[in-house]
Design an enzyme around this catalytic site. Structure first.
Site, mmCIF file in Angstrom:
data_model
loop_
_atom_site.group_PDB
_atom_site.id
_atom_site.type_symbol
_atom_site.label_atom_id
_atom_site.label_comp_id
_atom_site.label_asym_id
_atom_site.label_seq_id
_atom_site.Cartn_x
_atom_site.Cartn_y
_atom_site.Cartn_z
ATOM 1 N N ARG A 89 0.838 -1.195 0.000
ATOM 2 C CA ARG A 89 0.000 0.000 0.000
ATOM 3 C C ARG A 89 0.875 1.248 0.000
ATOM 4 O O ARG A 89 1.919 1.299 0.654
ATOM 5 C CB ARG A 89 -0.884 -0.023 1.252
ATOM 6 N N THR A 382 -8.606 0.644 -10.267
ATOM 7 C CA THR A 382 -8.137 -0.542 -9.549
ATOM 8 C C THR A 382 -8.330 -1.759 -10.440
ATOM 9 O O THR A 382 -9.179 -1.774 -11.327
ATOM 10 C CB THR A 382 -8.920 -0.707 -8.228
ATOM 11 N N GLU A 402 -5.880 4.283 -7.707
ATOM 12 C CA GLU A 402 -7.016 4.964 -7.072
ATOM 13 C C GLU A 402 -8.033 5.451 -8.082
ATOM 14 O O GLU A 402 -8.884 4.686 -8.483
ATOM 15 C CB GLU A 402 -6.565 6.101 -6.156
ATOM 16 N N GLU A 419 -3.622 8.236 -4.421
ATOM 17 C CA GLU A 419 -4.096 7.358 -3.354
ATOM 18 C C GLU A 419 -4.352 8.062 -2.031
ATOM 19 O O GLU A 419 -5.123 7.583 -1.199
ATOM 20 C CB GLU A 419 -3.071 6.242 -3.134
ATOM 21 N N ASP A 422 -7.717 8.544 -0.334
ATOM 22 C CA ASP A 422 -8.381 7.519 0.480
ATOM 23 C C ASP A 422 -8.317 7.848 1.969
ATOM 24 O O ASP A 422 -8.961 7.174 2.783
ATOM 25 C CB ASP A 422 -7.743 6.146 0.238
ATOM 26 N N SER A 447 -10.167 -0.402 0.579
ATOM 27 C CA SER A 447 -11.276 -1.359 0.552
ATOM 28 C C SER A 447 -10.911 -2.606 -0.249
ATOM 29 O O SER A 447 -11.761 -3.490 -0.433
ATOM 30 C CB SER A 447 -12.524 -0.714 -0.058
ATOM 31 N N GLY A 468 -13.237 -1.554 -7.743
ATOM 32 C CA GLY A 468 -14.485 -0.860 -7.453
ATOM 33 C C GLY A 468 -14.495 0.044 -6.246
ATOM 34 O O GLY A 468 -15.569 0.464 -5.812
#
Length: 566
Positions: A89, A382, A402, A419, A422, A447, A468
């Site tokens: 991440r 994504t 993202e 990103e 988020d 997510s 999604g």
């Protein structure tokens, strides 16, 4: 000539049978599936195949994934019977603080924050895959990147999904000279079937093949990334030192029982694994099998299934929004959120006749007061791939930049992510700190929900995940119910009209049978939204019987995906 060959290959791969006995790759583009399968045929592992497929996605699906973003990897090592979670991440720059997305004390609009360098997180996908390869790979690293290098150099046909996205984003892409050269080479958006070439990306991939992730995280490319992030308009805070300091994490997967199976997913900083497990545990108290779709089914069966999917998701989302964030930096009551006694109490909130008002619970072992929640942000960039090799090793890899085309800023042939959007834009709510507020070096809440399901013997029976954004969680929950409770083949399961919770709202896929349930669901008290659902589900089901092992695969028809098997 190359373009015609590739177009023929696209048609051939898209029509490939989604059943096999040995090995399988399900990915968001036929050329990515082919790159992965080529590594399996060469004797590589599922992890080798995932790296090759991910590199190819950077070429053929640049709007959704690539070297400039992050990824979460769930890996099953059959020989050791060991499941591991690899966290690639993105992280916030060291100079980022809680006020990153505030202007005059008020939160910025999404695209006001997302476009340019402000929201670019330190990319982590490549470094994570490199570290995982050292532990789990078999083939030489340069070999894994060779198909993507060749494709970026010679060019690939613009896919049916990519073409309208380029056209829709042309006004933003043309502001960046590098992006304009790739996607609008003659001043016009590339059309479907046109050749997409990216020689700068080919050069970057060659450097990565030679030097590994250091080619991206140290040296000239890192300096160019930092300069692009800090450039006007909307400059960000990332430095070359941030790129150099990035380190992936290996984490413990989160697992929980569901009927005769065990479902395993990704822990924080992803909210996906915990939220999926909570919702599935709530649904385990319901007779979902009796609600399987049937030919000419009565409307009540579909309505009841939507009701249960939606309510279980809404209850789980209430906890997700309050408690889940980067557990390295904020207290997350992970043990309490998955505690069976606590989840039994949460399951009792589900009313089969009326929608409730889902509120977060008070899980045991909380480790402090709850932190405030945040509204969801849009996301369209994504991708997910699922792989099983002949030795039984499995990979569920979800990868992201993202938003569609990320920050709309390109460096060395790769699009940079956005990103950091988020994170919560508001650092406090009602005087309390938000768990997912921006912080230096912090990973934004995700997510992404790469998932592997095991049977009673502890052997994988399903590998899946989706694209999604916030909706990934609902996509995965519905697909798990379809495959496990309704015994659907993966292709049928991923093609179902999408029904799922997004926070307190029950979302139904526009222009499908799901949307027709809206009036009845509203009458039951659900806040309903009918929206397009560009899920990117890719799933593998492993069936074992006296005759042997059969693999079944599914690629989401809403994307350009394909399943390759043998």
């Amino acid at each position: 000539m190359i373009r015609l060959v590739l177009l023929a290959l696209l048609a051939l791969l898209a029509a490939a049978p989604a059943q096999a006995q040995r090995q399988m790759v399900a990915a968001a583009h036929p050329l990515a599936a082919e790159a992965g399968m080529a590594m399996l045929r060469a004797g590589g592992t599922a992890l080798d195949a995932a790296i090759a497929a991910q590199a190819m996605l950077a070429v053929v699906e640049p709007q959704a994934s690539g070297l400039g973003g992050g990824a979460l990897l769930l890996h099953w090592e059959a020989g050791r019977r060991h499941l591991s979670a690899w966290d690639g991440r993105e992280t916030a720059p060291a100079a980022a603080g809680p006020d990153l997305f505030l202007r005059d004390g008020r939160p910025m609009g999404f695209h006001e924050a997302a476009l340019g360098g402000r929201a670019v997180g330190v990319p982590g996908a490549l470094r994570m895959l490199e570290v995982a390869h050292r532990a789990l790979g078999r083939l030489p690293w340069p070999l894994l990147l060779a198909p993507a290098i060749a494709a970026a150099e010679s060019g690939v046909p613009v896919s049916p999904r990519l073409a309208p996205l380029i056209a829709a984003e042309a006004g933003r892409l043309e502001r960046d000279p590098a992006a304009r050269a790739v996607f609008l080479p003659e001043g016009r958006p590339l059309a479907e079937g046109a050749t997409l070439r990216n020689p700068a990306l080919a050069a970057t991939l060659r450097a990565v093949a030679d030097r590994g992730a250091d080619a991206l995280h140290r040296g000239p490319i890192a300096e160019d990334i930092a300069a692009a992030v800090q450039a006007e308009p909307n400059p960000g805070l990332m430095t070359a030192a941030d790129l150099d300091a990035y380190a992936p994490r290996q984490r413990n997967p989160v697992c929980g029982p569901y009927r005769i199976w065990t479902i395993c997913g990704f822990p924080p900083p992803s909210s996906g694994g915990v939220t999926v497990l909570q919702a599935m545990t709530i649904l385990a108290h319901q007779d979902m099998a009796s609600l399987a779709p049937r030919e000419g089914e009565p409307p009540l069966r579909a309505l009841d299934a939507a009701h249960l999917l939606g309510e279980a998701g809404r209850i789980a989302f209430a906890d997700r929004n309050l408690y889940l964030a980067d557990a390295d930096q904020v207290p997350v009551p992970l043990r309490g959120l998955l505690d069976p006694a606590y989840l039994l109490l949460r399951a009792q909130l589900l009313d089969r006749d009326r929608a409730g008002l889902p509120r977060p619970g008070n899980p045991p072992w909380g480790g402090g007061a709850p932190l405030a929640s945040q509204p969801p942000q849009p996301e369209h960039g994504t991708s997910h791939l699922s792989i099983l090799d002949a030795a039984g090793n499995a990979v569920a890899l979800t990868t992201t930049i993202e938003d569609v085309f990320g920050a709309r800023r390109m460096v060395a042939g790769m699009l940079l992510n956005n990103e950091l959007t988020d994170f919560s834009f508001l650092p406090e709510q009602d005087g309390r700190p938000v768990a997912n507020r921006v912080g230096p070096g912090k990973r934004p809440r995700s997510s992404m929900s790469p998932t592997i399901v095991f049977d009673r013997a502890g052997t994988p029976v399903a590998v899946l995940g989706s694209a999604g954004g916030t909706r990934i969680i609902g996509h995965v929950i519905q697909t798990l119910v379809a495959m496990l409770d309704w015994d659907m083949a993966p292709q049928a399961a991923v093609a179902l009209p999408r029904i799922g919770a997004a926070n307190a709202t029950l979302e139904l896929e526009a222009e499908t049978a799901a949307a027709e349930l809206a009036p009845a669901l509203q009458a039951r008290g659900f806040p309903v939204a009918i929206r397009p659902m560009t899920s990117g589900l890719h799933a593998i089901r492993i069936r074992r019987d006296a005759a042997g092992v059969t693999l079944e695969g599914g690629a989401d028809p809403r994307r350009d995906g394909a399943v390759l098997a043998e």
